[in-house]
Write a protein that holds these residues in place. Structure first.
Motif, PDB file in Angstrom:
ATOM      1  N   MET A   1      -6.344   0.845  -0.414  1.00  0.00           N
ATOM      2  CA  MET A   1      -4.990   1.339  -0.122  1.00  0.00           C
ATOM      3  C   MET A   1      -4.375   0.523   1.005  1.00  0.00           C
ATOM      4  SD  MET A   1      -3.777   5.219   0.889  1.00  0.00           S
ATOM      5  CE  MET A   1      -4.317   5.874  -0.693  1.00  0.00           C
ATOM      6  N   ASN A   2      -3.118   0.117   0.830  1.00  0.00           N
ATOM      7  CA  ASN A   2      -2.396  -0.631   1.855  1.00  0.00           C
ATOM      8  C   ASN A   2      -1.519   0.319   2.669  1.00  0.00           C
ATOM      9  OD1 ASN A   2      -3.200  -3.299   0.768  1.00  0.00           O
ATOM     10  ND2 ASN A   2      -1.905  -2.714  -0.955  1.00  0.00           N
ATOM     11  N   TRP A   3      -1.339   0.001   3.945  1.00  0.00           N
ATOM     12  CA  TRP A   3      -0.540   0.860   4.821  1.00  0.00           C
ATOM     13  C   TRP A   3       0.526   0.043   5.544  1.00  0.00           C
ATOM     14  CZ3 TRP A   3      -0.810   6.113   5.103  1.00  0.00           C
ATOM     15  CH2 TRP A   3      -1.915   6.717   4.504  1.00  0.00           C
ATOM     16  N   SER A  15       3.264   5.949   9.337  1.00  0.00           N
ATOM     17  CA  SER A  15       2.587   5.140   8.329  1.00  0.00           C
ATOM     18  C   SER A  15       2.869   5.654   6.928  1.00  0.00           C
ATOM     19  CB  SER A  15       1.070   5.141   8.566  1.00  0.00           C
ATOM     20  OG  SER A  15       0.740   4.504   9.771  1.00  0.00           O
ATOM     21  N   ALA A  17       1.582   4.749   2.845  1.00  0.00           N
ATOM     22  CA  ALA A  17       0.758   3.961   1.925  1.00  0.00           C
ATOM     23  C   ALA A  17       1.654   3.314   0.876  1.00  0.00           C
ATOM     24  CB  ALA A  17      -0.279   4.845   1.254  1.00  0.00           C
TER      25      ALA A  17
END
Length: 219
Positions: A1-3, A15, A17
């Motif tokens: 998962m990218n944040w 933040s 995702a």
């Protein structure tokens, strides 16, 4: 998962995702990045700060536009300074009584990329016959605009740094006052009082506005 993460203060971070970074470009004015995720849909950032996301863009765009029309339902000519994502123009154009909307955005790439990746705000704006798009500096535009030529000016700019800095000066507000008609209204995005650093920027900008405009309110 990218944040994707922004630091809002020393004790607060925001933040989201995201699934993918769908576009990135460095223009002569700023860094533009588009992301796509499940919770907020597509969103884009300028110089690392979020500008608009699909899920809640309506909150900002409705509130920068509609209070002015509730105050003066007879607004005919509207000037938008900034607003490159198109959402503010979209809301203004809902009013059939509006005859002309001029949008002055310094970075054409913001608008063109929003047309492609964020049509919920920019889609159909350019095709609207009442709409005039000008890709130039907002301060330069108002300096050459005729006296008393608009009933409403909406300053939908970035924060008072980088390319938006010239839109938070005494000179700019004086020019806006000059080009507004006697019953004209200026709506100016000048930060939020929620965090200390933002509140200081907001108070500095509002102090300049109060110096020029006889009636001012923060909302």
């Amino acid at each position: 998962m990218n944040w994707y993460t922004e630091s809002w203060s020393d004790e607060c971070k925001f933040s989201i995702a995201y699934d993918e970074k769908i576009y990135s470009e460095k223009t002569p004015f700023q860094q533009i990045d588009f992301y796509k995720g499940k919770e907020f849909g597509t969103f884009f950032t300028l110089d690392g700060l979020m500008m608009v996301n699909e899920k809640d863009e309506f909150i900002y765009h409705e509130m920068i536009v509609h209070p002015a029309f509730a105050t003066n339902p007879n607004i005919k000519r509207v000037l938008i300074i900034g607003g490159g994502d198109g959402g503010t123009a979209r809301e203004v154009l809902r009013y059939k009584s509006v005859e002309e909307v001029v949008m002055v955005e310094i970075d054409e790439r913001v608008f063109r990329l929003c047309q492609k990746y964020l049509p919920v705000t920019a889609g159909g704006i350019e095709e609207e016959p009442r709409m005039t798009l000008k890709f130039e500096d907002g301060l330069a535009y108002v300096k050459k605009a005729p006296d008393a030529s608009f009933e409403l000016i909406l300053v939908d700019s970035t924060d008072p740094i980088s390319v938006g800095e010239g839109l938070f000066t005494i000179e700019f507000y004086q020019e806006c006052y000059r080009v507004l008609r006697n019953d004209g209204i200026l709506i100016n995005q000048h930060e939020s009082p929620y965090f200390t650093e933002y509140a200081e920027n907001m108070k500095r900008a509002h102090k300049k506005i109060k110096h020029i405009f006889p009636i001012t309110h923060v909302y």
